[in-house]
Enzyme design. Sequence first.
Site, PDB file in Angstrom:
ATOM      1  N   GLN A   1      48.023  73.129  42.636  1.00  0.00           N
ATOM      2  CA  GLN A   1      48.544  72.000  43.413  1.00  0.00           C
ATOM      3  C   GLN A   1      47.723  70.734  43.169  1.00  0.00           C
ATOM      4  O   GLN A   1      48.282  69.632  43.061  1.00  0.00           O
ATOM      5  CB  GLN A   1      48.573  72.365  44.890  1.00  0.00           C
TER       6      GLN A   1
ATOM      7  N   GLN B   1      49.878  70.706  19.559  1.00  0.00           N
ATOM      8  CA  GLN B   1      49.014  71.105  20.669  1.00  0.00           C
ATOM      9  C   GLN B   1      47.572  71.292  20.179  1.00  0.00           C
ATOM     10  O   GLN B   1      47.325  72.056  19.247  1.00  0.00           O
ATOM     11  CB  GLN B   1      49.517  72.406  21.301  1.00  0.00           C
TER      12      GLN B   1
ATOM     13  N   HIS C   1      50.550  78.803  16.250  1.00  0.00           N
ATOM     14  CA  HIS C   1      49.385  78.731  17.137  1.00  0.00           C
ATOM     15  C   HIS C   1      48.144  78.206  16.408  1.00  0.00           C
ATOM     16  O   HIS C   1      47.428  77.340  16.928  1.00  0.00           O
ATOM     17  CB  HIS C   1      49.111  80.116  17.727  1.00  0.00           C
TER      18      HIS C   1
ATOM     19  N   TYR D   1      48.948  85.751  24.093  1.00  0.00           N
ATOM     20  CA  TYR D   1      48.529  85.894  25.481  1.00  0.00           C
ATOM     21  C   TYR D   1      49.026  87.206  26.089  1.00  0.00           C
ATOM     22  O   TYR D   1      48.588  87.593  27.182  1.00  0.00           O
ATOM     23  CB  TYR D   1      49.057  84.742  26.350  1.00  0.00           C
TER      24      TYR D   1
ATOM     25  N   SER E   1      50.048  73.649  16.221  1.00  0.00           N
ATOM     26  CA  SER E   1      48.896  73.682  17.118  1.00  0.00           C
ATOM     27  C   SER E   1      47.620  73.858  16.314  1.00  0.00           C
ATOM     28  O   SER E   1      47.569  74.673  15.380  1.00  0.00           O
ATOM     29  CB  SER E   1      49.046  74.834  18.120  1.00  0.00           C
ATOM     30  N   ASN E   2      46.626  73.070  16.654  1.00  0.00           N
ATOM     31  CA  ASN E   2      45.292  73.179  16.044  1.00  0.00           C
ATOM     32  C   ASN E   2      45.282  72.834  14.553  1.00  0.00           C
ATOM     33  O   ASN E   2      44.463  73.346  13.797  1.00  0.00           O
ATOM     34  CB  ASN E   2      44.716  74.582  16.255  1.00  0.00           C
TER      35      ASN E   2
ATOM     36  N   ASN F   1      46.128  69.975  40.437  1.00  0.00           N
ATOM     37  CA  ASN F   1      46.494  69.471  39.106  1.00  0.00           C
ATOM     38  C   ASN F   1      47.808  68.697  39.163  1.00  0.00           C
ATOM     39  O   ASN F   1      47.947  67.635  38.544  1.00  0.00           O
ATOM     40  CB  ASN F   1      46.606  70.630  38.116  1.00  0.00           C
TER      41      ASN F   1
ATOM     42  N   SER G   1      43.092  72.835  27.402  1.00  0.00           N
ATOM     43  CA  SER G   1      41.749  72.658  27.973  1.00  0.00           C
ATOM     44  C   SER G   1      41.544  71.213  28.422  1.00  0.00           C
ATOM     45  O   SER G   1      40.524  70.585  28.098  1.00  0.00           O
ATOM     46  CB  SER G   1      40.662  73.056  26.965  1.00  0.00           C
TER      47      SER G   1
END
Length: 268
Positions: free
Chosen positions: A230, A152, A100, A42, A130-131, A232, A179
């Site tokens: 907020q 994740q 990741h 990221y 993850s994944n 969420n 997501s």
Amino acid sequence: MADAFDRLGYGTYKLADGEECVSGVAHAIETGYRHVDTAQGYDNEASVSAGIDRTDVDREDLFVATKLSTDNLSYADATATARVSRDRLGVDSIDLLYVHWPINSYDPEGTLSALDDLVDDGVIDRIGLSNFRPDQLDEAIDRLDHDVFAHQVECHPLLQQETLRERAVEHDHWLVAYSPIARNRVAEVDALREIAASHDVTPAQVSLAWLLSKERVAPIPKAADFGHVQDNWAAREIDLTDDQIARIDALDRGERIVDFEEAPWNRA
């Protein structure tokens, strides 16, 4: 090391390095979030750290997770870049470090050995994946000396990941749902709209409430808009009925938002 893992986390995917990310993280923490999720890929780990510094919350009260990029999964790269991420995040140790994606330079022996050694060396506190496909997850759990704390994956009412949720319960780790509102495709689903109207909330909030109703599931919605952050957070207060949960359970379409040719599930 953070003592508590907050089930509703704040995702930072596509929050650009700089003021957008800094202010977003700071606002999320001020709203109440204590679990912040980022990744090497990221390119915003330093901004996440700056956002934390902008608040009065002690770092020991926060749970900060990041992920190894797919080019950094050899033993040498994983152990070296994890230390760089730790320094960028400004922490003594990373609360949770994920692989990741199990693609590109992923090598079960080298990558997983690196994760074990990073725990032993005090660079990270917990191991995440993850994944991973179910078979890849099983192999990793068998190979690792330390427990997997979290896996994740994309998870929302349109992609419910029942098999991987069952694995999370079986192996006592968290399924961390990215997501979780399917990039707001949930707003197009009549059942979710109707359930939302009955609670005077949004379909996105209903999606988060549904995930929070599931055992060992922790959603991490990403939001740049302060109002959405907020909203969420407020989803924690929604009490869905058993009938409403069952109605959402019936919506699974296997519909992925994140999908590409090299993804593990396309190479089974």
